[in-house]
Design a protein around this motif. Structure first.
Motif, PDB file in Angstrom:
ATOM      1  N   ARG A 573     102.425  29.769 -93.065  1.00 10.56           N
ATOM      2  CA  ARG A 573     103.018  30.271 -91.830  1.00 10.56           C
ATOM      3  C   ARG A 573     103.425  29.086 -90.957  1.00 10.56           C
ATOM      4  N   SER A 574     104.267  29.371 -89.976  1.00  8.82           N
ATOM      5  CA  SER A 574     104.652  28.307 -89.059  1.00  8.82           C
ATOM      6  C   SER A 574     104.961  28.896 -87.698  1.00  8.82           C
ATOM      7  N   THR A 575     104.872  28.063 -86.694  1.00  9.94           N
ATOM      8  CA  THR A 575     105.188  28.514 -85.344  1.00  9.94           C
ATOM      9  C   THR A 575     105.853  27.368 -84.605  1.00  9.94           C
ATOM     10  N   ASP A 576     106.628  27.698 -83.587  1.00 12.16           N
ATOM     11  CA  ASP A 576     107.312  26.652 -82.845  1.00 12.16           C
ATOM     12  C   ASP A 576     106.598  26.353 -81.528  1.00 12.16           C
ATOM     13  N   ILE A 577     106.586  25.097 -81.181  1.00 13.00           N
ATOM     14  CA  ILE A 577     105.997  24.698 -79.906  1.00 13.00           C
ATOM     15  C   ILE A 577     106.881  23.615 -79.276  1.00 13.00           C
ATOM     16  N   HIS A 578     106.608  23.373 -78.006  1.00 14.62           N
ATOM     17  CA  HIS A 578     107.190  22.187 -77.388  1.00 14.62           C
ATOM     18  C   HIS A 578     106.112  21.109 -77.439  1.00 14.62           C
ATOM     19  N   MET A 579     106.508  19.925 -77.886  1.00 17.11           N
ATOM     20  CA  MET A 579     105.520  18.859 -78.031  1.00 17.11           C
ATOM     21  C   MET A 579     106.080  17.586 -77.428  1.00 17.11           C
ATOM     22  N   ASP A 580     105.247  16.930 -76.650  1.00 15.93           N
ATOM     23  CA  ASP A 580     105.651  15.692 -76.002  1.00 15.93           C
ATOM     24  C   ASP A 580     104.553  14.667 -76.167  1.00 15.93           C
ATOM     25  N   SER A 581     104.932  13.431 -76.396  1.00 17.23           N
ATOM     26  CA  SER A 581     103.930  12.378 -76.417  1.00 17.23           C
ATOM     27  C   SER A 581     103.830  11.799 -75.009  1.00 17.23           C
ATOM     28  N   MET A 582     102.626  11.790 -74.479  1.00 14.80           N
ATOM     29  CA  MET A 582     102.415  11.323 -73.107  1.00 14.80           C
ATOM     30  C   MET A 582     101.418  10.168 -73.119  1.00 14.80           C
ATOM     31  N   ASN A 583     101.430   9.424 -72.047  1.00 13.85           N
ATOM     32  CA  ASN A 583     100.451   8.342 -71.910  1.00 13.85           C
ATOM     33  C   ASN A 583      99.499   8.644 -70.771  1.00 13.85           C
ATOM     34  N   VAL A 584      98.256   8.252 -70.968  1.00 10.92           N
ATOM     35  CA  VAL A 584      97.280   8.370 -69.895  1.00 10.92           C
ATOM     36  C   VAL A 584      96.611   7.013 -69.780  1.00 10.92           C
ATOM     37  N   SER A 585      96.593   6.466 -68.577  1.00 17.72           N
ATOM     38  CA  SER A 585      95.938   5.162 -68.445  1.00 17.72           C
ATOM     39  C   SER A 585      94.441   5.373 -68.226  1.00 17.72           C
ATOM     40  N   VAL A 586      93.671   4.563 -68.906  1.00 15.27           N
ATOM     41  CA  VAL A 586      92.215   4.704 -68.854  1.00 15.27           C
ATOM     42  C   VAL A 586      91.621   3.397 -68.359  1.00 15.27           C
TER      43      VAL A 586
END
Lengths: 866, 237
Positions: A573-586
């Protein structure tokens, strides 16, 4: 006179070899752990720093995605930035190796920045020559010809030709890792290697810039260096954001102009068509008109892709896969150096305290005699001080030698096995050596002085007499007559003997507990990693491949993409999503943490692909309209709780605040999951689907690779990620950790052995009379041993039980320290671990008992009782 | 009267480094018999070899030549394990320096020995015989030297051994306490009909014994029996 005293010291050491060497051994062990763990991270960093220096690795890298390359105007603007020292431009393109499911990154021969080391053969000089990175050295050899194509086996528009002759193998600090060199849209979506060729091989203009800054100081990984580079590069990102924006406007204007011209032409042609109706010219004009219409459509479509044009500015953390990991790995080793040695020194201090006390007890008559002969207290103290300084010094020398030369090598072998680097560069750091020498002196001299002063308070005359044996006392337990009367005679005796010397009792217990805790921790690293994979991939992540596609691609292209998924027989099965690569400063991390932002199209189906469950209660989590679900390790890194806000930034450096509605269990990678409503609230735009989560029937690695490769052949494809690749990583880590685990186990075993040996040895020596009495009374050798070993055995057993608790805690701590920033540890240890650790301790206890049995059996009972 | 032999020592020698230049003859061809129910005193100067003889009789050491027959068994043929078993079942030993276990009470010190015997005396009973039953819960450090020595005797007697051996039992005691301790030995022999052997360098206590063996330079110098032992109260030294 001095010589006589020195002679005496030598004799003392000779006479008490076991005691001397066991304290020396403990000190050496403690120093080894401290110096070794302190030196190793620095050695590791220095080793790669050498590589960075040799290859003159750039401080930052600018890249643009097309082969149009940087314009001269842009180059001027970049050069004008005040921090920039040197800029060198080169070409870069990703390609598929024809006939193999392998992708590589091809770059043009560097000039002076980010150079490469030729490992065999020679560097390419012609447009049809190529040198490969060492990652590919198992598959190809010098003289082979390889063909580089796009995903559809066609010639790449970025390259002049497609066949290349392999001239050699190279090593580059930009590609230190053996695996996971990053993602690509070629082949299976994972880069398998890199290669270098002449700039003549490329079409278009240079699309990559290597930068060095003029205001950075300090070595790689130092805060001084990293902070400055980061600040510069953040500024540079803003500059190139501006450049990219201008470029987009220019390109769009060009297109608009073209469209305008075309439309003018179109009108002309339309008139011609109408005018020339029925004539042969009409059909000719009609063909021209069709062509122009097509051009206009194409031009409008390309505007969509122009929107995608972004320039990126990356520090080494971004453009050199492995740079961060190497720094992180060495930091994690460094973390250990702040905890483990304390424990070793504490045990060394306790044991040498007992040993020195014993030595003082044995020698008190001699000290008393020396004093009676007219030596001052200080002079008789001298022997003890010389003895203990000698132990501390020799122990430090031995421990330092092993710590400096052996530990860094072993640990480097473990961590470095995932990298192509030089062999470890051994350096000597003085401060850990001096600190451990100080601690070693404290552990031996202090007890010696303390004990002797205690005796000195007595008059010389009293001191000349042997110390009366410690008085027998009742123990608290005897008040509990109900229990006490039920105990067998020997159990009572054992209990009272154990409790007679509480210091020693606790030392034995703590020594054993510490050793088994170390063992449990050592084996526990494997346990936790082994548990991680099934937990993550059977209970939480259910998709196998993430197909990233261009949301701006034409409808037809996107339909083709989805059709490719739907028609594949292996797709469950498959599904669609919105995906974004984000940065978080630690805080405390030199580079940002990478976070995957996911917005499901179908919230109800999403849990078939990713289980979101509360990290504490395990309850299923639903996506809310006013907050997001954040994964556990990310929340921990940031120290955030439900209700707090998390700041994420995108590739362009734009920041957004996300409210945490719940925290979900997750073991590798960071995720922020939200529904479309909340996404709109945060980002002010609709989440376009740009990724398909795919669950396969056959979930093998090769099936995942096939799927990824198939998707990448589609026009809309951006890249494909295989969720299972982490399994291979963990296998690699497990193999490489064997060395470290082995070191921990040996250290723990030695610790257990030394503690048990020293304490049992002293216990036996002190009680030789008692044991001889038993012999004379007619106790068989086994019974004599049993009498004293019942104490060692009970204390060892108690130590093991307490050690289980210690081990659990230390293991949890260690795992939280040694895991990479994006990986959660799985708590808990296995029963097999507890069993094996217990077995090892019991084995060492038995060796000690065997050694002591020889000593006890050899005792001359008559001599002892005189 | 026809006496039953309890111990027969026949040409027993203990020779160190035999045949070498530094040969030492601690015991040199010693022979004597001890009858059942005797209180025997072995007397000699220090270094005469009397302690070696006692150790051999007690199974703590072995001779290099000759036979030592105790209660019909030739103990000089025993190996280490045999001697341990012999000590365990047959011998009660009293030392000059008591050698009580400091961390055990008087009663427990007695018990640790009686644990070994098939046929032990009750520990309290043994302490009663040395008049220390009231001190049974005291630790050695809480008792005087004489009391400790009596506990040590009680420990030896509690095993109910066939033979009680004592090496200088009064060596560390004052005159009066020494007498008390000797009394215990005499009473033991008289009441149980068993044997006791005391080794001493103090010739003045010889009159209390049924049998006196004098050792000089590793050899038996004299071997005399005394049909009328002097009561201990009348001894003077």
């Amino acid at each position: 006179m001095k010589n006589m005293l020195n002679l005496n010291i030598w004799r003392e050491i000779k006479a008490s070899k076991a005691r001397f060497f066991s304290v020396l051994g403990l000190i050496a062990l403690a120093v080894f752990v401290f110096v070794g763990l302190k030196s190793t991270p620095e050695d590791m960093r220095n080793t790669v720093r050498e590589v960075y220096t040799e290859q003159n690795l750039a401080d930052a890298k600018l890249s643009m995605p097309t082969n149009d390359g940087f314009t001269n105007d842009e180059k001027d603007k970049i050069k004008q930035q005040k921090d920039v020292d040197k800029v060198e431009y080169s070409y870069q393109t990703d390609a598929k190796i024809h006939g193999h499911k392998q992708a590589l990154r091809l770059i043009s021969t560097p000039d002076t920045l980010s150079t490469m080391e030729i490992r065999s053969g020679k560097m390419p000089t012609q447009a049809n020559e190529i040198a490969l990175g060492e990652q590919l050295s198992d598959n190809y050899k010098i003289g082979d010809t390889i063909k580089l194509t796009d995903n559809n086996d066609k010639q790449l528009d970025t390259l002049e030709g497609e066949e290349f002759k392999v001239t050699g193998f190279v090593r580059s600090a930009q590609f230190m890792r053996r695996h996971n060199l990053g993602s690509t849209k070629m082949a299976t979506g994972q880069l398998d290697g890199f290669a270098v060729t002449s700039p003549d091989a490329f079409t278009g203009s240079e699309n990559v810039a290597q930068l060095s800054y003029n205001n950075v100081h300090g070595a790689a990984y130092s805060n001084e260096y990293e902070h400055q580079v980061r600040e510069n590069t953040d500024n540079m990102q803003k500059v190139v954001n501006g450049l990219a924006k201008d470029r987009r406007t220019d390109l769009k204007n060009d297109i608009d102009k073209q469209v305008k011209d075309a439309q003018a032409q179109k009108q002309e042609l339309e008139t011609t068509v109408q005018a020339a109706q029925g004539t042969p010219m009409a059909s000719q004009a009609q063909a021209g008109l069709d062509e122009i219409n097509e051009k206009i459509d194409e031009a409008n479509a390309s505007k969509a892709s122009i929107d995608q044009l972004e320039y990126t500015a990356e520090t080494r953390h971004g453009f050199s896969p492995g740079y961060t990991e190497f720094g992180g790995d060495s930091d994690r080793v460094g973390e250990l150096s702040n905890s483990f040695p304390i424990f070793f020194f504490a045990v060394a201090l306790m044991v040498s305290f007992v040993t020195m006390q014993r030595m003082a007890d044995v020698k008190r008559t001699e000290v008393g005699t020396l004093r009676a002969l007219g030596y001052s207290g200080a002079q008789s103290l001298k022997e003890f001080i010389v003895y203990s300084v000698l132990v501390a010094t020799l122990g430090t020398v031995v421990g330092t030698a092993i710590g400096i030369f052996i530990l860094p090598q072993r640990i480097f072998e473990a961590f470095g096995s995932n990298f192509y680097t030089n062999s470890v560069s051994i350096g000597i750091m003085w401060w850990p050596i001096l600190v451990s020498y100080g601690l070693a002196l404290l552990s031996t001299v202090f007890p010696a002085v303390h004990t002797t002063y205690r005796d000195m308070r007595e008059q010389a005359a009293t001191q000349m007499l042997p110390k009366p044996p410690a008085n027998g006392t009742r123990i608290l337990l005897e008040r509990w007559t109900g229990l006490w009367s039920k105990l067998s005679f020997f159990n009572k005796v054992t209990l009272r003997n154990i409790l007679r010397n509480k210091v020693r009792m606790w030392m034995t217990i703590l020594g054993v507990a510490g050793s088994i805790a170390l063992l449990i921790t050592g084996f526990g690293i494997r346990d936790s990693l082994n548990k991680l994979v099934p937990l993550q991939y059977e209970q939480i992540v259910h998709y196998d491949v993430v197909g990233l596609y261009n949301a701006n691609a034409s409808d037809a292209e996107r339909d083709d993409y989805h059709q490719a998924i739907d028609e594949d027989k292996n797709v469950k099965r498959s599904t669609d999503i919105h995906m974004d690569s984000m940065n978080v400063s630690v805080k405390g991390q030199q580079s940002d943490s990478q976070v995957q932002l996911m917005v499901p199209e179908d919230n109800k189906q999403f849990d078939k692909y990713l289980t979101l469950r509360d990290y504490k209660t395990g309850q299923a989590l639903d996506l809310q309209d006013d907050s997001a679900v954040v994964t556990e390790k990310l929340a921990k890194l940031k120290g955030l709780e439900v209700g707090d806000k998390l700041t994420v930034s995108n590739a362009k450096g734009e920041e957004h605040q996300v409210k945490i509605g719940a925290i979900a269990e997750m073991y590798t990678g960071h995720n922020v999951v939200m529904n479309a409503t909340y996404y709109e609230k945060v980002f002010d735009e609709k989440p376009d689907a740009n990724a398909s989560l795919i669950r396969l029937d056959n979930r093998s690695n090769s099936a995942m690779r096939d799927m990824a490769e198939k998707l990448n052949q589609e026009d809309a494809a951006v890249s494909a990620l295989q969720s299972g690749s982490i399994r291979n990583d963990i296998d690699t880590v497990l193999t490489s950790l064997n060395q470290v685990v082995l070191i921990i186990i040996i250290a723990a075993g030695l610790l257990a052995f030394t503690v048990l040996f020293t304490l049992t040895n002293i216990n036996v020596s002190e009680r030789i009379k008692e044991l001889s009495t038993l012999k004379v009374l007619g106790f068989y050798p086994k019974e004599v041993l049993g009498y004293i070993y019942r104490e060692t055995a009970s204390l060892t057993a108690l130590g093991i039980l307490i050690g289980f608790g210690f081990g659990y805690v230390v293991h949890a701590y260690l795992m939280s320290v040694v895991m990479p920033e994006n990986t959660m540890s799985v708590p808990g240890v296995t029963l097999i671990n507890l069993g094996i650790s217990t077995l090892i301790i019991v084995l060492f206890a038995l060796i000690v008992m065997w050694l002591m049995a020889r000593k006890i059996n050899r005792v001359d009972m008559l001599g002892a009782l005189k | 009267m026809a006496q039953e032999k309890f111990i027969e020592v026949q040409h027993s020698s203990k020779i160190y480094n035999e045949g070498q230049e530094n040969e030492v003859r601690a015991n040199d061809d010693i022979s004597f018999d001890i009858y059942k129910g005797e209180l025997t005193i072995i007397v000699g100067a220090s270094g005469a070899g009397k302690s070696t003889l006692l150790n051999i009789l007690g199974g703590m050491d072995f001779n290099t030549h000759g036979k030592v027959i105790v209660n019909g068994n030739n103990i000089s043929e025993y190996d280490e394990r045999g001697r341990t078993g012999y000590r365990r079942k047959e011998i009660g030993f009293v030392f000059q320096f008591y050698n009580l276990i400091e961390n055990l009470t008087a009663m427990e010190n007695v018990e640790i020995a009686s644990q070994l015997s098939d046929n032990p005396l009750d520990a309290v009973e043994a302490l009663k015989q040395v008049s220390l039953d009231k001190r049974k819960d005291n630790f050695p450090a809480q008792m005087s030297g004489g009391e400790q020595q009596r506990v040590s005797i009680a420990r030896a007697m509690a095993k109910n051994p066939g033979l009680l051996l004592a090496d200088e039992p009064t060596g560390a005691l004052d005159y009066h306490t020494g007498k008390q301790v000797l009394q215990v030995f005499q009473d033991y022999v008289r009441e149980t009909g068993k044997n006791a052997i005391i080794v001493t360098h103090n010739g003045m206590i010889k009159p209390m014994a049924d049998h006196v063996i004098e050792i000089f330079d590793g050899k038996v110098k004299s071997d005399t029996r005394n049909d009328n032992p002097t009561p201990i109260a009348d001894l003077e030294w």
